[in-house]
Design an enzyme around this catalytic site. Structure first.
Site, PDB file in Angstrom:
ATOM      1  N   ARG A 101      11.771  20.258  14.471  1.00 39.59           N
ATOM      2  CA  ARG A 101      12.457  21.651  14.614  1.00 39.59           C
ATOM      3  C   ARG A 101      11.569  22.701  14.910  1.00 39.59           C
ATOM      4  O   ARG A 101      10.420  23.059  14.366  1.00 39.59           O
ATOM      5  CB  ARG A 101      13.130  21.939  13.368  1.00 39.59           C
ATOM      6  CG  ARG A 101      14.393  22.993  13.462  1.00 39.59           C
ATOM      7  CD  ARG A 101      15.235  22.631  12.289  1.00 39.59           C
ATOM      8  NE  ARG A 101      14.385  22.844  10.844  1.00 39.59           N
ATOM      9  CZ  ARG A 101      14.773  24.038  10.198  1.00 39.59           C
ATOM     10  NH1 ARG A 101      15.771  24.682  10.310  1.00 39.59           N
ATOM     11  NH2 ARG A 101      14.064  24.097   8.977  1.00 39.59           N
TER      12      ARG A 101
ATOM     13  N   SER B 234       4.286  18.788   6.839  1.00 42.90           N
ATOM     14  CA  SER B 234       4.811  18.316   5.557  1.00 42.90           C
ATOM     15  C   SER B 234       4.290  17.026   5.418  1.00 42.90           C
ATOM     16  O   SER B 234       4.816  15.892   4.896  1.00 42.90           O
ATOM     17  CB  SER B 234       6.479  18.061   5.408  1.00 42.90           C
ATOM     18  OG  SER B 234       7.176  19.382   5.638  1.00 42.90           O
TER      19      SER B 234
ATOM     20  N   ASP C 279       5.927  22.376   3.368  1.00 41.35           N
ATOM     21  CA  ASP C 279       7.377  22.564   3.383  1.00 41.35           C
ATOM     22  C   ASP C 279       7.658  23.079   1.869  1.00 41.35           C
ATOM     23  O   ASP C 279       8.591  23.739   1.490  1.00 41.35           O
ATOM     24  CB  ASP C 279       8.071  21.596   3.535  1.00 41.35           C
ATOM     25  CG  ASP C 279       7.655  20.034   3.082  1.00 41.35           C
ATOM     26  OD1 ASP C 279       6.702  20.003   2.371  1.00 41.35           O
ATOM     27  OD2 ASP C 279       8.535  19.238   3.297  1.00 41.35           O
TER      28      ASP C 279
END
Length: 891
Positions: A515, A579, A633
């Site tokens: 993203r 992450s 994250d």
């Protein structure tokens, strides 16, 4: 001769007068068919209430599920009859099935001719011939007195409404018997008195107490999960009317019985029917009639006044057909009374009215049950057997006959056979025990399989203690590299204070999707965060290709997004949510320790991911970015929550993976210089146990999942707690149970053999409290699993123990963190907020509750609030970047 007639007339008139006298006195106990039908309606209404979970508590009929609903599982044994009609000959068979490690079947058969005149004659003659042949077969083998189930092979086109209802569509094979097409061939066969083969679907007891049970459709039983099949319901009908619904049928005598009982106001229907009260009811009536001068010349004895002196057995003796009057005189004499002939006739009639009312009430309730069964089956006529037991039914000379007659009158569409269940309680218990023995063996095997997943308080305390040890080891220089919990410094030294503002670019890489976001932060009284994003896929060949290919793909996605937003010429500060386990030496420096979550891109582990991103941007040579922070994250999740709640100093993610971070005292972080203040530590707790410290908790299914994973031997705690692996653990358990014949009839589908087919989202769906077993079965059918309701129950149980263990293990880990923070700060009681994200936590119906309960139990001195933190990966990355810019500017 005239004198004889006069005497006979005198006694007949005398008896008639006595009966009329009693009838007038007991008018309220004589029930018409209309009144009985009214009682049927009321009983049906209470049945509905009792079956409905919302109204069960207010129903006088509790309609208790007995959980007797077992279906065959190839361990059946017994003797069966079979008829085979389909040609010029007709065959009758006896089949014996024995089960001694495997099913053995023995057959004995006899062929009977089918004459042409019968094949083309009347339908009734055809089925009479079939019945006579069956009778001959059974008599020759001396089994005509045995009750054996029968299967009827009727080899002609039939429209079947259910298993035992087939209507002939048309004859074939030279058969032309008249009057059969369009009718039930089962009814035609049964018409010829093969009555010992009927189904028993109702059980009734009329003895000391009274009750009934019957087979109800599972879809109507709200109190039990499931939609398919049937279950025996224990109505507990003795309490019918306890809510006042039979008040208009209760007499003053019934009220006296109730008030003098040990349970006034309860079991009112039973008190109007059963043997415990029938004799006493007659005694009370006799006392009241004597007081009014209608009996015994108004005289009473102490015995008659004494409760319990007149037994129900006495009532039965007084109602005997021939010796009833003489028995009545003897019984009354034993009560110290001096009865006249008139008195004996009247007393006998009192007994008749009381016992007849009992039979009538029982018949009304039974007719209501039979009518419901017929309607449930959607048949015009119900053919069934009612198993009867109880001393009143068995020993009272008139009760059974009256009951049968009234039931047939009130339920004219039901053909009922009443079967006396000799030693019903003992034999019934033995049969239930036989079924239960098979089910218990299965249950024990399943319990043994699932037992290692069920963690007790002591085991969870041990997990907490071991997690605490690993936290400490990860923080210390000397033990950091050997600790299974890496305790990676994030270099995030503060949380948002509300002054952050500006436009920031954020990248979010942590799964199969990537993203890119623009995050616009406004400060002041109207502080806000607005986000614009685009999602890009990471193909498997990129995830498992080279590092250069991966970062070139990432840069290409950024370029596309900047074009889309018209911001390619703007140098934005960037936060990179990466992450995966990283060792950071600065807020913008992160060295990948190891890939997780299916990534295996080469030449990345041991490299600085920020440098790799910068190199990719240079190769593209289209834009420039100010990379301020590499972000985990979980840290982003904490920061997002902290933007709204200053007490938030912990982040938790339970989704595809599992991780936690928290604000640690700088003085405890030996891998970073400095003792002042705090820094967020990314625990990377997914690796907890990689050194074998929780090996005792791992099951053979955990080991199987680990061995088949891309990173065998690593991330063991994550593989027991995260969404990426729970479905696969469940699949391994289901495979094992199926191989052992405990699930899916021992049939393993190809889809069940497929790794990853049982996604964790299915656990959330299957464990939903709102999901009926029929819907669970639908989910399993999507996976190619042809399940029964029992299978669905077991699958739901397996999902439950796996997800519960995951939540408890996460709770134990979190309890270790909050207790450490409390001790770090020298507090007796800590109040703190945890920002949480992840699909497993958010979507699973029970995960969050179990996790919170575990933390509360294991860390009683900590008041922990869990708050959902939306978009820690995007919004959190931008906030970390904004806080870092603020802190750098202040420095």
């Amino acid at each position: 001769m005239l004198a004889v007639h006069l005497v006979s007339f005198y006694f007949a008139k005398l008896k008639e007068d006595q009966i009329k006298k009693v009838d007038r006195f007991l008018y309220g106990m004589r029930l018409s068919d209309e009144q009985l039908k009214d009682i049927m309606v009321r009983f049906r209404r209470e049945m509905e209430k009792g079956l409905n979970s919302e109204t069960n508590l207010t129903s006088t009929l509790k309609m208790l599920p007995t959980h007797v609903r077992s279906t065959p599982d190839r361990s059946e044994k017994g003797e069966f009859l079979a008829l085979d009609l389909g040609g010029s000959k007709f065959k009758v068979l006896q089949v014996k099935v024995s089960e001694d490690g495997k099913q053995n079947v023995e057959m004995d058969s006899q062929v009977y001719p089918m004459p042409e005149e019968i094949m083309s004659g009347k339908g009734s003659d055809l089925f009479l011939h079939v019945a006579e042949c069956l009778k001959d077969f059974m008599q020759k083998r001396q089994i005509h007195k045995k009750q054996q189930p029968l299967g009827f092979t009727f080899a002609f086109p039939c429209r079947q409404n259910n298993l035992v209802d087939g209507e002939l569509i048309s004859w074939t094979k030279n058969y032309k018997a008249r009057g059969v097409q369009g009718t039930s061939v089962v009814d035609a066969l049964f018409f010829h008195q093969i009555s010992n083969l009927w189904y028993c679907e109702v059980g009734v007891i009329v003895g000391t107490g009274t009750n009934a049970c019957y087979m109800e459709e599972l879809r109507h039983i709200d109190l039990v999960e499931g939609d398919e099949g049937r279950m025996c319901i224990n109505t507990e009908w003795g309490a019918f009317g306890d809510d006042g619904s039979l008040e208009d049928f209760c007499t003053e005598f019934d009220r006296d019985i109730d008030l003098a009982s040990i349970n006034p106001g309860k079991q009112l229907f039973e008190k109007m029917i059963s043997g415990l009260y029938m004799g006493e009811l007659v005694r009370i009536i006799l006392v009241k009639m004597a007081k009014k001068g209608l009996l015994f010349k108004g005289m009473m004895s102490d015995s008659l006044r004494t409760k319990g002196k007149l037994k129900t057995a006495d009532v039965a003796e007084m109602e005997k057909y021939k010796e009833g009057l003489s028995n009545t005189k003897q019984i009354l004499t034993k009560l110290d009374l001096d009865p006249s002939e008139d008195d004996c006739i009247a007393v006998q009639h009192v007994c008749t009215i009381v016992s007849f009312r009992s039979a009538n009430l029982c018949a009304a309730a039974l007719a209501a049950i039979l009518t419901r069964i017929r309607e449930n089956k959607k048949v015009k006529r119900l053919r069934t057997t009612v198993g009867m037991d109880g001393t009143v039914y068995k020993t009272h000379p008139q009760f059974a006959k009256r009951l049968h007659k009234v039931v047939r009158r009130l339920a004219p569409d039901c053909d009922v056979r009443f079967l006396l269940s000799e030693s019903g309680s003992a034999k019934g218990a033995a049969m239930v025990t036989a079924v239960a023995y098979r089910l218990v063996s299965k249950r024990l095997a399943i319990d043994e399989t699932l037992a290692p997943f069920k963690l007790n308080q002591q085991q969870l305390q041990m997990v907490k203690q071991k997690m605490r040890v690993e936290l400490e080891c990860g923080l210390k220089k000397d033990t950091h590299y050997t600790a299974s919990v890496k305790m990676l410094p994030s270099y995030v030294r503060g949380t948002p204070d509300g002054t952050e503002r500006g436009n920031f670019l954020a990248l979010d890489l942590g799964g199969t999707n990537f993203r890119v976001l623009v995050v616009k932060i406004r400060s002041g009284l109207r502080k806000s965060v607005r986000m614009y994003n685009k999602i890009y896929a990471i193909p498997l060949e990129i995830m498992q290709g080279t590092g250069e290919e991966l970062f070139d793909h990432i840069v290409q996605c950024i370029s596309d997004f900047l074009d889309y937003m018209g911001m390619k010429n703007t140098r934005l500060p960037l936060g990179f949510t990466f992450s995966f386990p990283c060792r950071q030496t600065g807020i913008d420096k992160g060295t990948l320790i190891s890939w997780t979550k299916g990534f295996k891109a080469t030449d990345c582990e041991g490299q600085d991911v920020v440098d790799m991103l910068r190199e990719g941007i240079k190769r593209r040579n289209e834009f420039d970015l100010d990379i301020v922070a590499v972000v985990n994250d979980t840290v982003g999740t904490m920061m997002t929550c902290a933007y709204e709640d200053p007490k938030c100093e912990i982040g938790l993610i339970v989704g595809t993976g599992s991780n936690a971070c928290y604000m640690e005292e700088m003085k405890n972080i030996e891998t970073v210089e400095g003792d002042e203040g705090r820094m967020c530590v990314n625990t990377e707790w997914g690796g907890f146990g990689d050194n074998g410290c929780i090996e005792y908790l791992r099951t053979r299914f955990d080991r199987e999942v680990d061995e088949q994973s891309l990173n065998a031997g690593k991330q063991r705690y994550e593989k027991m707690t995260s969404g990426m692996y729970l479905g696969e653990i469940v699949r391994q358990i289901l495979l094992d149970l199926t191989r052992r014949g405990l699930l899916f009839r021992g049939q393993i589908s190809e889809r069940l053999r497929t790794r990853g087919i049982f996604e964790t989202k299915f656990l959330s769906q299957i464990e939903s409290d709102r999901l009926a077993l029929l819907q669970v079965r639908g989910i399993l059918q999507q996976l190619g699993l042809d399940s029964t309701c029992d299978d669905s129950i077991i699958v739901k149980e397996v999902c439950g123990v796996v997800s519960r263990r995951a939540a408890q293990l996460c709770g134990a880990g979190m309890a270790a963190i909050v207790d450490k923070m409390r001790e770090n700060r020298g507090l007796e009681h800590l109040e703190i907020t945890v920002g949480v994200d992840g699909t497993l936590y958010k979507l699973h119906p029970h995960f969050s509750r179990i996790l919170k309960e575990t933390v509360r139990e294991l860390a009683p001195h900590c008041d922990v609030t869990f708050v959902l933190s939306e978009d820690g990966s995007g919004k959190g990355a931008a906030l970390i970047t904004a806080v870092a810019k603020r802190i750098n500017s202040a420095a």
